[in-house]
Design a protein around this motif. Structure first.
Motif, PDB file in Angstrom:
ATOM      1  N   ILE A  56      -1.508 -23.192  35.001  1.00 61.54           N
ATOM      2  CA  ILE A  56      -2.280 -21.866  35.332  1.00 61.54           C
ATOM      3  C   ILE A  56      -1.649 -20.517  34.641  1.00 61.54           C
ATOM      4  N   ALA A  57      -0.394 -20.500  35.718  1.00 66.63           N
ATOM      5  CA  ALA A  57      -0.077 -19.102  35.018  1.00 66.63           C
ATOM      6  C   ALA A  57       0.938 -18.921  33.766  1.00 66.63           C
ATOM      7  N   GLU A  58       0.858 -20.163  33.231  1.00 65.05           N
ATOM      8  CA  GLU A  58       1.837 -20.141  32.009  1.00 65.05           C
ATOM      9  C   GLU A  58       0.658 -19.465  31.551  1.00 65.05           C
ATOM     10  N   GLY A  59      -0.458 -19.190  31.395  1.00 63.77           N
ATOM     11  CA  GLY A  59      -1.299 -19.084  30.274  1.00 63.77           C
ATOM     12  C   GLY A  59      -2.279 -21.150  29.952  1.00 63.77           C
ATOM     13  N   ALA A  60      -2.018 -21.905  30.804  1.00 64.81           N
ATOM     14  CA  ALA A  60      -3.232 -22.697  30.044  1.00 64.81           C
ATOM     15  C   ALA A  60      -4.759 -23.022  30.377  1.00 64.81           C
ATOM     16  N   GLU A  61      -5.006 -23.345  29.213  1.00 62.46           N
ATOM     17  CA  GLU A  61      -6.624 -23.867  29.191  1.00 62.46           C
ATOM     18  C   GLU A  61      -7.130 -24.418  29.701  1.00 62.46           C
ATOM     19  N   LEU A  62      -6.337 -25.206  29.265  1.00 66.66           N
ATOM     20  CA  LEU A  62      -6.819 -27.014  29.715  1.00 66.66           C
ATOM     21  C   LEU A  62      -5.366 -27.429  30.354  1.00 66.66           C
ATOM     22  N   ILE A  63      -5.748 -28.818  31.767  1.00 65.25           N
ATOM     23  CA  ILE A  63      -4.920 -29.498  32.022  1.00 65.25           C
ATOM     24  C   ILE A  63      -5.420 -31.153  31.846  1.00 65.25           C
ATOM     25  N   PHE A  64      -4.036 -31.569  31.430  1.00 67.11           N
ATOM     26  CA  PHE A  64      -4.229 -33.015  31.548  1.00 67.11           C
ATOM     27  C   PHE A  64      -3.813 -33.365  33.020  1.00 67.11           C
ATOM     28  N   ALA A  65      -4.908 -34.445  33.997  1.00 70.06           N
ATOM     29  CA  ALA A  65      -3.353 -34.597  34.437  1.00 70.06           C
ATOM     30  C   ALA A  65      -3.874 -36.499  34.973  1.00 70.06           C
ATOM     31  N   CYS A  66      -2.393 -36.807  34.933  1.00 68.59           N
ATOM     32  CA  CYS A  66      -2.266 -38.684  34.837  1.00 68.59           C
ATOM     33  C   CYS A  66      -1.257 -39.120  35.550  1.00 68.59           C
ATOM     34  N   GLY A  67      -2.112 -40.153  36.839  1.00 69.84           N
ATOM     35  CA  GLY A  67      -1.680 -40.193  37.532  1.00 69.84           C
ATOM     36  C   GLY A  67      -2.868 -41.034  38.386  1.00 69.84           C
ATOM     37  N   GLY A  68      -2.295 -41.112  39.218  1.00 70.63           N
ATOM     38  CA  GLY A  68      -3.688 -41.888  40.749  1.00 70.63           C
ATOM     39  C   GLY A  68      -4.802 -41.407  40.972  1.00 70.63           C
ATOM     40  N   ASP A  69      -5.289 -41.384  41.150  1.00 72.00           N
ATOM     41  CA  ASP A  69      -6.197 -40.653  42.556  1.00 72.00           C
ATOM     42  C   ASP A  69      -5.653 -39.499  42.775  1.00 72.00           C
ATOM     43  N   GLY A  70      -4.693 -39.565  43.659  1.00 69.04           N
ATOM     44  CA  GLY A  70      -4.176 -38.175  43.827  1.00 69.04           C
ATOM     45  C   GLY A  70      -3.491 -37.064  43.222  1.00 69.04           C
ATOM     46  N   THR A  71      -2.930 -37.920  42.191  1.00 70.61           N
ATOM     47  CA  THR A  71      -2.548 -36.901  41.474  1.00 70.61           C
ATOM     48  C   THR A  71      -3.956 -35.737  40.818  1.00 70.61           C
ATOM     49  N   VAL A  72      -5.095 -36.428  40.369  1.00 68.52           N
ATOM     50  CA  VAL A  72      -5.900 -36.070  39.820  1.00 68.52           C
ATOM     51  C   VAL A  72      -6.468 -34.978  40.788  1.00 68.52           C
ATOM     52  N   MET A  73      -7.289 -35.476  42.603  1.00 67.11           N
ATOM     53  CA  MET A  73      -7.047 -34.748  43.543  1.00 67.11           C
ATOM     54  C   MET A  73      -6.440 -33.228  43.710  1.00 67.11           C
ATOM     55  N   ALA A  74      -5.673 -33.173  43.584  1.00 66.39           N
ATOM     56  CA  ALA A  74      -4.224 -32.544  43.314  1.00 66.39           C
ATOM     57  C   ALA A  74      -4.938 -31.348  42.642  1.00 66.39           C
ATOM     58  N   VAL A  75      -5.023 -32.277  41.595  1.00 65.70           N
ATOM     59  CA  VAL A  75      -4.943 -31.247  39.930  1.00 65.70           C
ATOM     60  C   VAL A  75      -6.517 -30.297  40.269  1.00 65.70           C
ATOM     61  N   VAL A  76      -7.253 -30.598  40.990  1.00 64.30           N
ATOM     62  CA  VAL A  76      -9.290 -30.300  40.798  1.00 64.30           C
ATOM     63  C   VAL A  76      -9.039 -29.499  42.443  1.00 64.30           C
ATOM     64  N   THR A  77      -8.102 -30.137  42.879  1.00 66.33           N
ATOM     65  CA  THR A  77      -7.674 -28.630  43.868  1.00 66.33           C
ATOM     66  C   THR A  77      -7.049 -27.256  43.728  1.00 66.33           C
ATOM     67  N   ALA A  78      -6.395 -27.586  42.199  1.00 64.17           N
ATOM     68  CA  ALA A  78      -5.352 -26.030  41.613  1.00 64.17           C
ATOM     69  C   ALA A  78      -7.128 -25.108  41.304  1.00 64.17           C
ATOM     70  N   LEU A  79      -7.672 -26.605  40.102  1.00 68.15           N
ATOM     71  CA  LEU A  79      -8.403 -26.024  39.133  1.00 68.15           C
ATOM     72  C   LEU A  79      -9.910 -25.188  39.862  1.00 68.15           C
ATOM     73  N   ALA A  80     -10.516 -26.165  41.299  1.00 69.71           N
ATOM     74  CA  ALA A  80     -11.582 -25.346  41.174  1.00 69.71           C
ATOM     75  C   ALA A  80     -11.576 -24.359  41.588  1.00 69.71           C
ATOM     76  N   GLY A  81     -12.744 -23.202  41.149  1.00 72.28           N
ATOM     77  CA  GLY A  81     -13.558 -22.075  40.971  1.00 72.28           C
ATOM     78  C   GLY A  81     -12.574 -21.303  39.922  1.00 72.28           C
ATOM     79  N   THR A  82     -11.437 -22.393  39.339  1.00 73.51           N
ATOM     80  CA  THR A  82     -11.351 -21.259  37.899  1.00 73.51           C
ATOM     81  C   THR A  82     -12.219 -21.798  36.641  1.00 73.51           C
ATOM     82  N   ASP A  83     -11.534 -20.956  35.409  1.00 70.54           N
ATOM     83  CA  ASP A  83     -12.820 -22.049  34.051  1.00 70.54           C
ATOM     84  C   ASP A  83     -11.261 -22.263  33.666  1.00 70.54           C
ATOM     85  N   VAL A  84     -10.170 -22.422  33.417  1.00 74.37           N
ATOM     86  CA  VAL A  84      -9.346 -23.955  33.022  1.00 74.37           C
ATOM     87  C   VAL A  84      -9.970 -25.100  33.020  1.00 74.37           C
ATOM     88  N   ALA A  85     -10.145 -25.772  32.790  1.00 74.61           N
ATOM     89  CA  ALA A  85     -10.970 -27.422  32.196  1.00 74.61           C
ATOM     90  C   ALA A  85      -9.613 -28.685  32.552  1.00 74.61           C
TER      91      ALA A  85
END
Length: 324
Positions: A56-85
């Motif tokens: 996000i700091a580097e300017g990403a507007e969309l982030i692909f999460a590739c892994g298990g449920d733990g990876t997805v949850m970690a990315v959700v934690t970072a993206l919640a409350g932002t406009d990054v998809a």
């Protein structure tokens, strides 16, 4: 290249062939005129939150999460409350978010879903500094995860959880007080308390039939079977999608506090967290911008992913041609 800037946060343990994943994502984005993404590998110390924040700091507007449920949850934690998809590229065993919202079952489809441009804001649950998109739980559901080996999950998929569940079917119940939206505490002796943003468990079993991920509410299931017969009756009713499930109470709330007399195993989105005597969950309404298939399907966000799956064949063909 005129598409949005994107990044891939991936768990190398869950990704079977990293080079194939790279080609799938890069070729897929290229078909839509999108630039190549940046790549961020998770680690034992950071399941993906720090990597997503860096992207996000580097300017990403969309982030692909590739892994298990733990990876997805970690990315959700970072993206919640932002406009990054967030776009999900399923790679683990559970893939709970992808399964609940019909996001597809492979990386090529996940890329196509992101390219199509379908976006939907959904709620996330909040536990301390962590966010989850599917469900939290205390008791038997976490015990089941604890008792399931990674080796079994790798070889037989979600069926491995059956073995983990069997180990704890007759374990002692909990003694808990459950407080909903600050009301009078409910005194219960359940086997498990599950707090859901959506309703499906591993294997596609729908436990919370009224759960919707964008309604601003958490759905709470209190499961209290005392013997094998109770488990069978409850399981049969859930599988048959009966309106009333024996030995299970359901509620809705925006704030849930569970207090146990002793430490209990706990989980968020199918990933174990430290055992504890309390589990406090609140809702962050429509905090996550999620890539979803077009066209939208029924009201519970089970989208028709068939169009994306068909279009993803173009990506698979391009990858195969470049591999040959």
């Amino acid at each position: 290249m005129t598409g949005p800037r994107s990044a891939v946060v991936f768990n190398p343990v869950k990704v079977g062939d990293l080079e194939v994943l790279r080609r799938t994502v890069i070729e897929g984005l290229a078909t839509a005129g999108w630039p190549e993404p940046s790549w961020h590998e998770t680690s034992e110390d950071d399941a993906g939150r720090g990597q997503a924040l860096q992207a996000i700091a580097e300017g990403a507007e969309l982030i692909f999460a590739c892994g298990g449920d733990g990876t997805v949850m970690a990315v959700v934690t970072a993206l919640a409350g932002t406009d990054v998809a967030l776009a999900v590229l399923p790679a683990g065993t559970g893939n709970l978010l992808a399964a609940n919202l019909g996001l597809g079952t492979d990386a090529a489809t996940g890329v196509e879903v992101a390219i199509e441009g379908g976006r939907k804001r959904i709620d996330v649950g909040v536990v301390g500094e962590q966010r989850f998109a599917v469900m939290a739980g205390m008791g038997f559901d976490a015990q089941m995860l604890e008792g399931t080996s990674d080796v079994a999950k790798k070889h037989i998929g979600w069926l491995a959880y059956v073995g983990g569940a069997a180990k704890h079917l007759l374990s002692n119940p909990m003694r808990v007080l459950i407080q909903l939206d600050g009301g009078q505490p409910l005194r219960r002796r359940p086997r498990s308390v599950i707090i859901g943003n959506v309703g499906r468990l591993q294997g596609g079993v729908r436990l919370l039939s009224e759960a919707h991920p964008d309604d601003g509410k958490l759905d709470v299931a209190i499961l209290s079977p005392n013997n094998l017969g109770h488990w069978i009756a409850m399981g049969w009713a859930v599988l048959r999608r009966r309106d009333r499930v024996p030995r299970m109470e359901t509620f809705t709330a925006q704030h849930v506090l569970i207090r146990s007399t002793r430490p209990q195993p706990r989980q968020l989105d199918g990933d174990l967290i430290d055992a504890g005597t309390n589990l406090e969950v609140t809702i962050q309404h429509q905090a996550l911008l999620l890539c979803v298939p077009r066209p939208a399907g029924d009201p519970d966000l089970t989208y028709d992913v068939s169009v994306a799956e068909a279009n993803a064949d173009t990506i698979r063909t391009a990858v195969a041609d470049n591999t040959a």
